[in-house]
Write an enzyme that holds these catalytic residues in place. Sequence first.
Site: not given
Ligand code: NAD
Ligand code: TYD
Length: 348
Positions: A13, A60, A156, A286, A131-133, A84, A160, A101
């Site tokens: 993101i 970091d 996780y 699961d 996150t919504d989690e 994160a 958060k 982190t």
């Molecule tokens: P990602 O895992 O793809 O990227 C995380 C980035 O943070 C990486 O570039 C990593 O190198 C960097 N990072 C990790 N630890 C670090 C540290 N100690 N110091 C500096 N940099 C560090 O994550 P993402 O999916 O892009 O998520 C970004 C943010 O959005 C997170 O805070 C996550 O909780 C939040 N978020 C993600 C989702 C989703 O669906 N992916 C949804 C809602 C919120």
């Molecule tokens: P994920 O992409 O890990 O996001 P989050 O757990 O943050 O929602 O998983 C999305 C959904 O897919 C979740 O219900 C777990 C499921 N899942 C599988 O069934 N198999 C997989 O290998 C993974 C990575 C996720």
Amino acid sequence: MKKILITGGAGFIGSHVVRRFVSQYPDTAIVNLDALTYAGNLNNITDIEDASNYTFVKGDITNSDFIHKLFQEHRFDGVIHLAAESHVDRSITDPVSFVMTNVVGTVNLLNAFKELWKGDFTNKRFYHVSTDEVYGSLGETGLFTESTSYDPNSPYSASKASSDHFVRAYGETYGMPYVISNCSNNYGPHHFPEKLIPLFINNIIHHKPLPVYGDGNYTRDWLYVIDHAIAIDLAFHQGENTATYNIGGFNEWKNIDLVKLLCQIMDEKLGRDTGASEQLITYVTDRPGHDLRYAIDASKINSELGWKPTVTFEQGLEKTIDWYLHNEEWLAQVTSGAYQDYYNQQYK
Ligand code: NAD
Ligand code: TYD
């Protein structure tokens, strides 16, 4: 020149947020701070790396001395914090790195921002991407609103939730201006193939099993990543101080239905027989503590800031699949080396 720190800008993101800010705000200096963990990849942002308003710093956020010096040197007006540990499955095997982190790293940033401006936060803002989690799991009905109680279930989401609480506490205690947004599951280009959609795209390409956890009847609300970046831009610039905004796709899918749709589109794109990829679906053990359902009520950001998704799920999924099919080198690079060890351990 106004200066904004974006953390985690080499991740999924974050790279879309950095790209948007660097191109939309040429008069703002953007510093991207990222530790380049397994999830960080500078190849995600090669298109903007030479822009005159862009600087990358490898570092970091858990290193408080380094963070303090960085803030004193750059005197950031704003912070958009995305760095994160982000994968639930990894948090189950290694919770401590999530505390370090996501909690300690966030507090280090808050402290450095506080010490830099020493109470005079005029025109300053700390934006925390969450996150919504943090809200835990919904049953079959209902939606998460901004006033839903926090009830995290995974290491996780607990980390958060804790970071969200610290941001609020710095607002209350030190008068630090902040905005928090809690977003649903993102998908799109540059998504690391440990999460459901890119993992399954990669496995379909390589005729590998598609490991569906449990019965597959878990529900997620999917949002195209660029629509999340647009929402962050709006809420950072126009959001009310100390507000929380829920961001979601108005787009709920049961995992198994989503996987079947993915298989169908991939079969068409790859010229495979109808139903070929569905045969790869394999039900596996699961995830412990698996949240049944997430769904966001995004009416606040819609009515207050005029935000809504710009692409439908069908459009976003097609763009995403096309991106992965045209960027097999990117996929090959991120799935070499340590990825194989992770995969073998997680899906053994
Ligand atoms: P990602 O895992 O793809 O990227 C995380 C980035 O943070 C990486 O570039 C990593 O190198 C960097 N990072 C990790 N630890 C670090 C540290 N100690 N110091 C500096 N940099 C560090 O994550 P993402 O999916 O892009 O998520 C970004 C943010 O959005 C997170 O805070 C996550 O909780 C939040 N978020 C993600 C989702 C989703 O669906 N992916 C949804 C809602 C919120
Ligand atoms: P994920 O992409 O890990 O996001 P989050 O757990 O943050 O929602 O998983 C999305 C959904 O897919 C979740 O219900 C777990 C499921 N899942 C599988 O069934 N198999 C997989 O290998 C993974 C990575 C996720």
